[in-house]
Write a protein that holds these residues in place. Structure first.
Motif, mmCIF file in Angstrom:
data_model
loop_
_atom_site.group_PDB
_atom_site.id
_atom_site.type_symbol
_atom_site.label_atom_id
_atom_site.label_comp_id
_atom_site.label_asym_id
_atom_site.label_seq_id
_atom_site.Cartn_x
_atom_site.Cartn_y
_atom_site.Cartn_z
ATOM 1 N N TYR A 317 -19.505 -1.029 10.954
ATOM 2 C CA TYR A 317 -17.883 -1.093 10.264
ATOM 3 C C TYR A 317 -17.300 -1.915 10.870
ATOM 4 O O TYR A 317 -16.193 -3.065 10.288
ATOM 5 C CB TYR A 317 -17.231 0.370 10.784
ATOM 6 N N SER A 318 -17.812 -2.843 11.922
ATOM 7 C CA SER A 318 -17.083 -4.125 12.807
ATOM 8 C C SER A 318 -17.749 -4.834 12.321
ATOM 9 O O SER A 318 -17.079 -5.798 11.913
ATOM 10 C CB SER A 318 -17.770 -3.963 14.726
ATOM 11 N N SER A 319 -18.901 -5.347 11.761
ATOM 12 C CA SER A 319 -19.558 -6.637 10.590
ATOM 13 C C SER A 319 -18.921 -6.077 9.674
ATOM 14 O O SER A 319 -18.468 -6.814 9.275
ATOM 15 C CB SER A 319 -20.354 -6.085 11.237
ATOM 16 N N ILE A 320 -18.290 -5.391 8.820
ATOM 17 C CA ILE A 320 -16.890 -5.337 7.431
ATOM 18 C C ILE A 320 -16.010 -5.788 8.098
ATOM 19 O O ILE A 320 -15.877 -6.774 7.390
ATOM 20 C CB ILE A 320 -17.356 -3.602 6.698
ATOM 21 N N ALA A 321 -15.529 -5.853 9.120
ATOM 22 C CA ALA A 321 -14.187 -6.131 9.484
ATOM 23 C C ALA A 321 -14.134 -7.683 9.591
ATOM 24 O O ALA A 321 -13.971 -8.798 9.080
ATOM 25 C CB ALA A 321 -13.174 -5.507 11.073
ATOM 26 N N HIS A 322 -15.557 -8.093 10.412
ATOM 27 C CA HIS A 322 -15.751 -9.107 11.397
ATOM 28 C C HIS A 322 -15.996 -9.812 9.567
ATOM 29 O O HIS A 322 -15.584 -11.666 9.234
ATOM 30 C CB HIS A 322 -16.894 -9.338 11.509
ATOM 31 N N ALA A 323 -16.791 -9.565 7.875
ATOM 32 C CA ALA A 323 -16.947 -10.222 7.273
ATOM 33 C C ALA A 323 -15.151 -10.912 6.539
ATOM 34 O O ALA A 323 -15.208 -12.281 6.159
ATOM 35 C CB ALA A 323 -17.862 -9.783 6.115
ATOM 36 N N GLY A 324 -14.597 -9.677 7.040
ATOM 37 C CA GLY A 324 -13.211 -10.034 5.742
ATOM 38 C C GLY A 324 -12.327 -11.316 6.568
ATOM 39 O O GLY A 324 -12.077 -11.791 6.428
ATOM 40 N N TYR A 325 -12.378 -10.911 8.137
ATOM 41 C CA TYR A 325 -11.693 -12.400 9.083
ATOM 42 C C TYR A 325 -12.314 -14.050 8.499
ATOM 43 O O TYR A 325 -11.358 -14.689 8.750
ATOM 44 C CB TYR A 325 -12.254 -12.414 10.399
ATOM 45 N N LEU A 326 -14.409 -14.299 8.179
ATOM 46 C CA LEU A 326 -14.609 -15.315 7.814
ATOM 47 C C LEU A 326 -13.722 -15.439 6.746
ATOM 48 O O LEU A 326 -13.719 -16.538 6.484
ATOM 49 C CB LEU A 326 -16.025 -15.164 8.292
ATOM 50 N N LEU A 327 -13.946 -14.230 5.492
ATOM 51 C CA LEU A 327 -13.693 -14.920 4.200
ATOM 52 C C LEU A 327 -12.393 -15.306 3.986
ATOM 53 O O LEU A 327 -11.689 -15.678 3.319
ATOM 54 C CB LEU A 327 -12.962 -13.714 3.417
ATOM 55 N N ALA A 328 -11.336 -14.993 5.265
ATOM 56 C CA ALA A 328 -9.594 -15.684 5.234
ATOM 57 C C ALA A 328 -9.998 -17.171 4.973
ATOM 58 O O ALA A 328 -8.597 -17.606 4.473
ATOM 59 C CB ALA A 328 -9.022 -14.923 6.588
ATOM 60 N N ALA A 329 -11.112 -18.058 6.030
ATOM 61 C CA ALA A 329 -11.256 -19.264 6.260
ATOM 62 C C ALA A 329 -11.507 -19.800 4.422
ATOM 63 O O ALA A 329 -10.924 -20.732 3.910
ATOM 64 C CB ALA A 329 -12.099 -19.277 7.332
ATOM 65 N N PHE A 330 -11.425 -19.268 3.597
ATOM 66 C CA PHE A 330 -11.853 -19.439 2.378
ATOM 67 C C PHE A 330 -10.268 -19.894 1.362
ATOM 68 O O PHE A 330 -10.355 -19.970 -0.017
ATOM 69 C CB PHE A 330 -12.445 -18.671 2.007
ATOM 70 N N THR A 331 -9.343 -19.286 2.044
ATOM 71 C CA THR A 331 -8.037 -19.744 1.255
ATOM 72 C C THR A 331 -7.706 -20.989 1.298
ATOM 73 O O THR A 331 -6.967 -21.038 1.209
ATOM 74 C CB THR A 331 -7.174 -18.622 2.285
ATOM 75 N N SER A 332 -8.237 -22.002 2.745
ATOM 76 C CA SER A 332 -8.155 -23.452 2.386
ATOM 77 C C SER A 332 -9.250 -24.006 2.039
ATOM 78 O O SER A 332 -10.504 -23.915 1.546
ATOM 79 C CB SER A 332 -7.840 -23.787 3.988
ATOM 80 N N THR A 333 -8.771 -25.290 1.001
ATOM 81 C CA THR A 333 -9.231 -26.176 0.581
ATOM 82 C C THR A 333 -9.504 -27.334 0.861
ATOM 83 O O THR A 333 -10.244 -28.474 0.815
ATOM 84 C CB THR A 333 -8.517 -26.216 -1.220
ATOM 85 N N HIS A 334 -9.390 -27.102 2.202
ATOM 86 C CA HIS A 334 -9.454 -28.116 2.727
ATOM 87 C C HIS A 334 -11.002 -28.252 3.743
ATOM 88 O O HIS A 334 -11.269 -27.487 4.025
ATOM 89 C CB HIS A 334 -8.574 -28.934 3.783
#
Length: 517
Positions: A317-334
């Protein structure tokens, strides 16, 4: 040398090494030690990483290497992931070199250990074959080539998940992983077909050119959705995470360390290429989907982990949460978003592989330590391993001077500079929630044993396992103190790989990434 051979040299080395290991394993008599085959596999992974560094020098000198009619592209982006995958494979093999029971002690081990030992050569070969597929995924710029790499990687990990043949839970894990994985792969393949229908090509560059002029925009949108579903399964993003706890619980601990990091790194590399290279013009459509996946993964992962007593399910379940953290970086276009995502992938790989290698050493092949209660008092008899596990858990939390701290800092900064401050706040909130279950396990390690004794394998840590643990620990520490070298590599990769599709990047964010502060 032909550019075609240069472009896939690391993959060729891994494939030949895996074939050599399989042939040598078949030629050895039953009961003969196979440890040397593990060292051959480690040498093959090291050679693949060395050739990747050589490719990087060629790329710096003459630009990206394109081969096989434009289906494979070697650039700093792909080389970074090649190096990361090779490092994960090396550490995993070092940690599992003595995981199986030696012949002299066969009678003292369970049926699970004896069955595992009889196929140890296959284990080393499968790890290398899986790494070959992952590397193909990261350097392919043609979706059908990505699919081929995905299948090579998936088939290997399906088998590795059920490697403890004497236990029903392991067979259950492999079957669930195979069935759900095949179903998710079909979504990915259908998404490729829809992309071809919308643009007339499966090349990422051609798709990018055709998306703006397509006469079937509905097909284009459906293709993006299908591809997201397929990759969402591979990275354990909610709601495509249902396989993760059961598979992590049933698979051998070193295999979980591998499959929770290397395949995810390859899948995130594919996702970066698809979203930022192939369909940047559809950002208004896929961005809400990424936001939903990120938020759902963070909350479902952390809240689910709070209710777990089994340590491997907790880390699942921790790995699922970390996937969510990493996806946060996809919100920037730079390009800073790419650097953030790549850095977080490397940081998570170091600390998660290390955590599972410690669990491997504490539990042994029979995995006698499963629940948090089983780890109670482990620091009394295994102080160094317990301290190392506590260190990896601190990094997973995001404590300063660990890789996890800078990893989260960069991905949340990318979300803020992308205009999604609320997403960064939710990420910080979830990091606080995660403290409860990580600290619960750390507290158990340093608590008084429940019944006056500590369960689990008490054997000494072998030199090879100690080397793997040291590598993971030093990488976690180095990325938390000196993140500059890794950031320098991924920042060189970003402008060549990901086009800038908005205004100039934030100077403060770029400066923070460059300085590693």
């Amino acid at each position: 040398m032909s550019p075609n051979l240069i472009a896939i040299l690391p993959e060729i080395v891994l494939t030949l090494t895996a074939v050599l290991v399989m042939l040598a394993d078949a030629s050895l008599a039953p009961g003969k030690p196979r440890r040397l085959l593990g060292w051959v596999a480690i040498l093959g992974a090291f050679a693949a990483g060395s050739f990747s560094l050589w490719q990087l020098r060629l790329v710096d000198a003459s630009g990206p290497i394109t081969a096989y009619s434009g289906t494979v592209q070697v650039d700093a982006f792909s080389v970074f992931f090649h190096l990361l995958i090779a490092a994960i494979v090396m550490v995993t093999l070092l940690g599992s070199l003595d995981y199986f029971a030696p012949p002299a002690a066969m009678a003292e081990h369970s049926e699970t250990a004896r069955l595992a030992y009889t196929h140890v050569g296959e284990y080393f070969a499968l790890v290398l074959f899986g790494a070959t597929g992952m590397m193909f995924m990261t350097c392919s710029v043609e979706l059908l080539m990505v699919f081929i790499g995905l299948e090579i990687s998936s088939i290997s990990t399906y088998i590795l998940a059920g490697f403890r043949k004497g236990q029903g839970v392991s067979a259950e894990a492999a079957l669930k992983y195979f069935l759900l994985g095949s179903f998710a792969t079909s979504f990915f393949l259908y998404g490729i077909a829809l992309a071809f229908g919308a643009t007339g090509s499966t090349s990422i560059a051609a798709i990018a050119a055709g998306m703006s002029t397509t006469h079937t925009p509905v097909l284009a949108l459906l293709s993006v959705a299908m591809i997201l579903i397929g990759i969402g399964f591979k990275v354990s993003a909610a709601p495509f995470h249902v396989w993760t706890p059961d598979v992590y619980q049933g698979a051998p601990a070193p295999v979980v360390g591998l499959m929770s990091t290397a395949p995810k790194a390859a899948a995130f590399a594919v996702l970066l290429r698809v979203l930022f290279n192939a369909v940047p013009t559809l950002r208004a459509t896929w961005l809400p989907l990424i936001l939903a996946l990120s938020v759902a993964s963070m909350f479902i992962g952390n809240l689910g982990a709070l209710m777990q007593r089994d340590v491997k399910r907790l880390l699942a379940y921790s790995s699922i949460a970390h996937a969510g953290y990493l996806l946060a970086a996809f919100t920037s276009t730079h390009p800073e978003a790419v650097a953030s995502a790549c850095f977080y992938t490397a940081a998570y790989a170091a600390m998660n592989v290390g955590a599972f290698l410690v669990i491997t050493e504490l539990s042994g092949v029979d995995e006698t330590m499963r629940t948090i209660d089983d780890f109670t008092g482990a620091a009394k008899s295994r102080p160094y391993l317990s301290g190392l596990l506590a260190f990896f858990l601190c990094s997973l939390i995001g404590i300063p001077f660990t890789a996890g701290f800078f990893g989260k800092f960069y991905v949340f900064s990318a979300a803020v500079h992308g205009g999604f401050t609320w997403l960064a706040v939710l990420g910080l909130l979830n990091s606080g929630i995660a403290c409860f279950y990580y600290l619960r396990l750390m507290t158990a390690l340093y608590s008084r044993p429940l019944h006056g004794e500590v369960r689990g394998a008490m054997a000494r840590v072998t030199p090879s396992a100690a080397l793997g643990l040291a590598f993971a620990g030093l990488a976690t520490l180095a990325l938390g103190i000196f993140p500059g070298p890794v950031l320098s590599l991924v920042q060189r990769a970003a402008p060549k790989t990901i086009p800038i599709i908005s205004s100039a990047p934030s100077s403060s964010a770029t400066a923070s990434l460059t300085n590693g502060q």
